[in-house]
Each structure stands twice: as structure tokens, then as C-alpha cells.
Scaffold this active site. Structure first.
Site, PDB file in Angstrom:
ATOM      1  N   HIS A   1       0.838  -1.196   0.000  1.00 16.66           N
ATOM      2  CA  HIS A   1       0.000   0.000   0.000  1.00 16.66           C
ATOM      3  C   HIS A   1       0.878   1.253   0.000  1.00 16.66           C
ATOM      4  O   HIS A   1       2.088   1.182   0.211  1.00 16.66           O
ATOM      5  CB  HIS A   1      -0.921   0.033   1.220  1.00 16.66           C
ATOM      6  CG  HIS A   1      -2.115  -0.864   1.099  1.00 16.66           C
ATOM      7  ND1 HIS A   1      -2.067  -2.188   1.436  1.00 16.66           N
ATOM      8  CD2 HIS A   1      -3.386  -0.625   0.668  1.00 16.66           C
ATOM      9  CE1 HIS A   1      -3.259  -2.737   1.221  1.00 16.66           C
ATOM     10  NE2 HIS A   1      -4.072  -1.812   0.759  1.00 16.66           N
TER      11      HIS A   1
ATOM     12  N   LYS B   1      -0.539   4.760   4.636  1.00 18.16           N
ATOM     13  CA  LYS B   1      -1.385   3.792   5.360  1.00 18.16           C
ATOM     14  C   LYS B   1      -0.794   3.538   6.741  1.00 18.16           C
ATOM     15  O   LYS B   1       0.405   3.305   6.883  1.00 18.16           O
ATOM     16  CB  LYS B   1      -1.514   2.484   4.576  1.00 18.16           C
ATOM     17  CG  LYS B   1      -2.525   1.522   5.200  1.00 18.16           C
ATOM     18  CD  LYS B   1      -2.884   0.391   4.252  1.00 18.16           C
ATOM     19  CE  LYS B   1      -3.861  -0.592   4.889  1.00 18.16           C
ATOM     20  NZ  LYS B   1      -5.132   0.067   5.282  1.00 18.16           N
TER      21      LYS B   1
END
Length: 273
Positions: free
Chosen positions: A159, A163
Site C-alpha cells: 500500500h 497507510k
């Protein structure tokens, strides 16, 4: 303008996901953007939600008070942080509002609060609202039943740099799908980190690896590896709009539900496959 079947409120209106949700709500047939929320003190308060999201004027002003907009929505959509989501959950439970929850990183107490609230209101709670990811979860269950007992199973996820939780909620959902298919509890077989001298791989475990880099929207791979061959099942998201559309689809699906706890597989009817 299309006729609305459901009015939605969007939490975290100024965030990456919040803006995508606003765009999706303004574009989707049967959905009306009823309210948009931001935290108290945000510089975005007072903005037009549609203009904030780059979708044109909506007539919905970004506010910080749920109480002020309680009559403007039927379903509350929340992709924020656990502490904020639980506050919103208590409000929706008190006022009989449905919820679509895409927030990840809940501890056991937070998950229990969601389960308890679902006895009174209807909630779709999912780690990932992508249609493709939820099809993948079904495929993982089937692969695990065929290959899981003799394969080394690893889950790799990547990600963007912003995040804040790891492994991702989707990676954990993948692990739970695989473990459940093998009649195991993920807590008993998950390996979340390896460092230094670890010894040989423990049979029957499910390993996790996490990447955080750049602007990766979301990539997930489950590996079933045996001697001489391996099977990899991968999902790659290129836009958050896939999650936003799934969340709005869930809100529409909730319109006939009085209470209960559901996930995207219920919305998509995957459990009958």
C-alpha cells in the site's frame, strides 16, 4: 437528477477516500449525497462537498456535527479511523441509522462493539469493498480446501506510504478466509514478522509480508507454495473508486435491512457460489 432510493452521509469528506465516496455518491443512480462530515476545527468546514471532491456543486455543506445532519441521511459511510468510527457507530445506533464501515485496524473490543450495534441497526462491515477482492476471498477458500494442507501459505500486501495499519484489513481477511477453510483460527497460525535466525518454516502457519511505498492503491497476493510448483492469486487496485462504488452499492443493498451484520460477500451474493 436521478431519483434517490437512499441518502448517504460521508465521514472524512476531505480525505482521499472521502472525496472518492462523494464523487461516487453524486454519480450513482439511486443515491443522494445527504451529508458530509469533517472533524471539528477542520479548515474544510463550510465547503461545498461536491466542489471539495472535484465533482461540481452539490449543495451539501461540510459540517462537523452529526446531530445537525441527523435528518439528512439514511446510511452513514465511514472509512476513517477506529476511534472516530466507534463514536459514529454509537450515534447511528442511537438514531437507527444504517452503516457501511470500511475502517480497518479495530481491536477486539471495537469489533465487539460493531457486533453488538448490529443487533439494532443494519451494518455492512468489510475490509475491502472491491468486487474483485471479494471474489478473490471466495477463490482463496476454495484453493485452501484443495491445497492448503500441503502448501506453505504466504500473504503479501503493498500500500501507499500513508497507510497507518499493517497488515492491511484485506490481508487479514485473506488470512481469515484461508484459515477458516482449513478449520483453523488465524490467531493460532499467523506469522506477522520474521527477523534474524528464525529456524525453518513451521508447517501449517500463514505468513504475512507488508510493503509501504509511494502511492500504491492496494496490491494483495496469496501464495500456495509446494515443492516444484506454486499457485498465486493476486488482486491489484488502480483506483480507490472501485472501493467507493462498492461502498455505495452496499448502502443501496442495506435499504431493505432492519438490523444485522453483513459483509460484501452478502451484498454480492457470493456465499451461494
Amino acid at each position: 437528477m436521478h431519483e434517490a432510493q437512499i441518502r448517504v452521509a460521508i465521514a472524512g469528506a476531505g480525505g482521499r477516500m472521502g472525496r472518492q465516496l462523494i464523487q461516487a455518491a453524486m454519480a450513482m443512480e439511486g443515491v443522494q449525497l445527504g451529508a458530509a462530515l469533517e472533524r471539528e476545527g477542520s479548515s474544510l468546514l463550510g465547503s461545498d462537498a461536491g466542489e471539495l471532491a472535484g465533482a461540481g456543486k452539490s449543495g451539501v455543506i461540510v459540517q462537523s456535527s452529526l446531530e445537525a445532519v441527523k435528518d439528512d441521511f439514511d446510511v452513514f459511510i465511514d472509512f476513517t479511523r477506529p476511534e472516530g468510527t466507534l463514536t459514529h457507530l454509537a450515534f447511528c445506533r442511537q438514531h437507527g441509522k444504517g452503516m457501511v464501515i470500511g475502517t480497518t485496524g479495530f481491536d477486539d473490543a471495537g469489533k465487539q462493539a460493531i457486533r453488538e450495534a448490529s443487533q439494532e441497526i443494519a451494518i455492512v462491515f468489510a475490509a475491502n469493498f472491491s468486487v474483485g477482492v471479494n471474489v478473490m476471498l471466495k477463490l482463496l477458500e476454495k484453493a485452501a480446501k484443495v491445497m492448503g494442507d500441503y502448501s506453505d501459505i504466504e500473504i503479501i500486501e503493498a500500500h501507499h506510504r500513508h497507510k497507518v495499519d499493517a497488515p492491511s484489513g484485506t490481508a487479514l481477511a485473506m488470512g481469515e478466509a484461508i484459515a477458516g477453510a482449513l478449520d483453523k483460527n488465524l490467531k493460532d497460525c499467523a506469522v506477522y514478522s520474521r527477523e534474524g535466525y528464525t529456524g525453518e518454516r513451521v508447517p501449517g502457519t500463514i505468513g504475512f509480508a507488508t510493503v509501504r511505498a509511494g502511492d500504491i492503491v492496494g496490491e494483495h497476493t496469496a501464495m500456495f507454495a509446494d515443492i516444484g510448483e506454486r499457485v498465486e492469486i493476486t488482486h491489484k487496485a488502480s483506483s480507490r473508486m472501485t472501493f467507493a462504488n462498492g461502498a455505495l452499492r452496499s448502502a443501496l443493498w442495506l435499504k431493505t435491512k432492519k438490523n444485522g451484520l453483513f459483509d460484501m460477500r452478502d451484498v454480492l451474493g457470493l456465499d451461494v457460489l
